[in-house]
Design a protein around this motif. Structure first.
Motif, short mmCIF file in Angstrom:
data_model
loop_
_atom_site.label_atom_id
_atom_site.label_comp_id
_atom_site.label_asym_id
_atom_site.label_seq_id
_atom_site.Cartn_x
_atom_site.Cartn_y
_atom_site.Cartn_z
N THR A 1 39.62 57.93 17.47
CA THR A 1 38.63 58.99 17.55
C THR A 1 37.24 58.40 17.74
OG1 THR A 1 39.95 60.44 16.12
CG2 THR A 1 37.62 60.96 16.34
N GLN A 2 36.96 57.32 17.03
CA GLN A 2 35.66 56.66 17.15
C GLN A 2 35.44 56.04 18.53
OE1 GLN A 2 35.95 53.94 13.84
NE2 GLN A 2 35.00 55.39 12.39
N TRP B 1 35.80 57.36 21.29
CA TRP B 1 35.20 58.33 22.21
C TRP B 1 33.77 58.71 21.83
CZ3 TRP B 1 37.47 58.66 26.64
CH2 TRP B 1 38.84 58.41 26.73
N HIS B 2 33.19 58.03 20.86
CA HIS B 2 31.84 58.36 20.42
C HIS B 2 30.91 57.15 20.58
CE1 HIS B 2 32.96 62.28 18.75
NE2 HIS B 2 34.06 61.69 18.33
N PHE C 1 44.41 56.88 13.89
CA PHE C 1 43.74 58.05 14.47
C PHE C 1 42.22 57.92 14.39
CE2 PHE C 1 41.85 62.30 14.01
CZ PHE C 1 42.28 62.88 15.19
#
Length: 221
Positions: free
Chosen positions: A111-112, A114-115, A107
């Motif tokens: 998540t990273q 998208w940054h 996860f």
């Protein structure tokens, strides 16, 4: 002299509506996609195009034809403007792929993804990593193809002219990323959105992912 490019993502297709990865798979527009292309045609009615290009996929050609109507102008169909090739992932649900990616990479890693300004190359690398056939395009392959396609578009475009280019979400996002990573929207480009770019020997990004009349009008003020 300046070439004024109007870059448009094609209208909605049945696979878009179903949330499936489409890639080079050919598909027509839905009624909603047709109506959206007609709306873009109305918004761009004040613009006289001197040349038009699209990928050779039906959804892009149909969108270009609707935007140009009633103007009669040949559309140069370029295979280099085709959408990103997802390989064995074509036809896969985007949400299912995300779940599989989380299960494989974790996860936090996803998540990273998208940054940061490098989120787009991370996304492409994930597509390639998740393709069980290994056929999905790599980031360098996609970059080289998009650069070559737009070199061809520039070479075939008249100078000091308005030029329509209808292509696909990932392909057009690659060009935006190359010009200004910060300008690329988190969810990439919307169906029938307009991105304005000028070329005078150098690229100038003027507007990205535009869908509102006032935003398009502001570019000509």
């Amino acid at each position: 002299m300046t070439i004024r490019f109007y870059l448009v993502r094609h209208g909605e297709t049945p696979m878009n509506k179903a949330g499936l990865l489409q890639g080079i798979t050919d598909a027509p527009l839905t009624p909603k996609g047709e109506a959206a292309a007609d709306r873009v045609s109305a918004l761009l009615r004040p613009v006289t195009f001197s040349a038009a290009f699209s990928s050779d996929r039906r959804r892009a050609v149909e969108t270009a034809q609707r935007i140009l109507a009633p103007q009669i102008l040949p559309i140069s169909q370029l295979t280099g403007l085709r959408e990103y090739y997802f390989g064995g992932l074509e036809g896969t649900s985007g949400s299912a792929l995300m779940r599989q990616s989380v299960a494989k990479a974790g996860f936090l890693t996803m998540t990273q993804l998208w940054h940061g300004e490098d989120r787009f190359p991370k996304l492409i690398r994930n597509f390639h990593r998740m393709d069980p056939t290994g056929q999905a395009e790599t980031f360098p392959e996609l970059k080289a193809r998009v650069e070559a396609a737009f070199e061809q578009v520039i070479a075939q475009s008249p100078s000091d002219a308005n030029v329509l280019v209808v292509a696909h979400g990932v392909v057009l996002s690659m060009l935006v990323y190359l010009l200004d990573p910060k300008a690329l929207p988190l969810n990439l480009l919307k169906n029938t959105s307009v991105t304005r770019v000028d070329y005078d020997g150098e690229w100038h990004l003027l507007g990205v992912n535009l869908t509102r009349e006032r935003d398009l009008n502001a570019l000509s003020e």
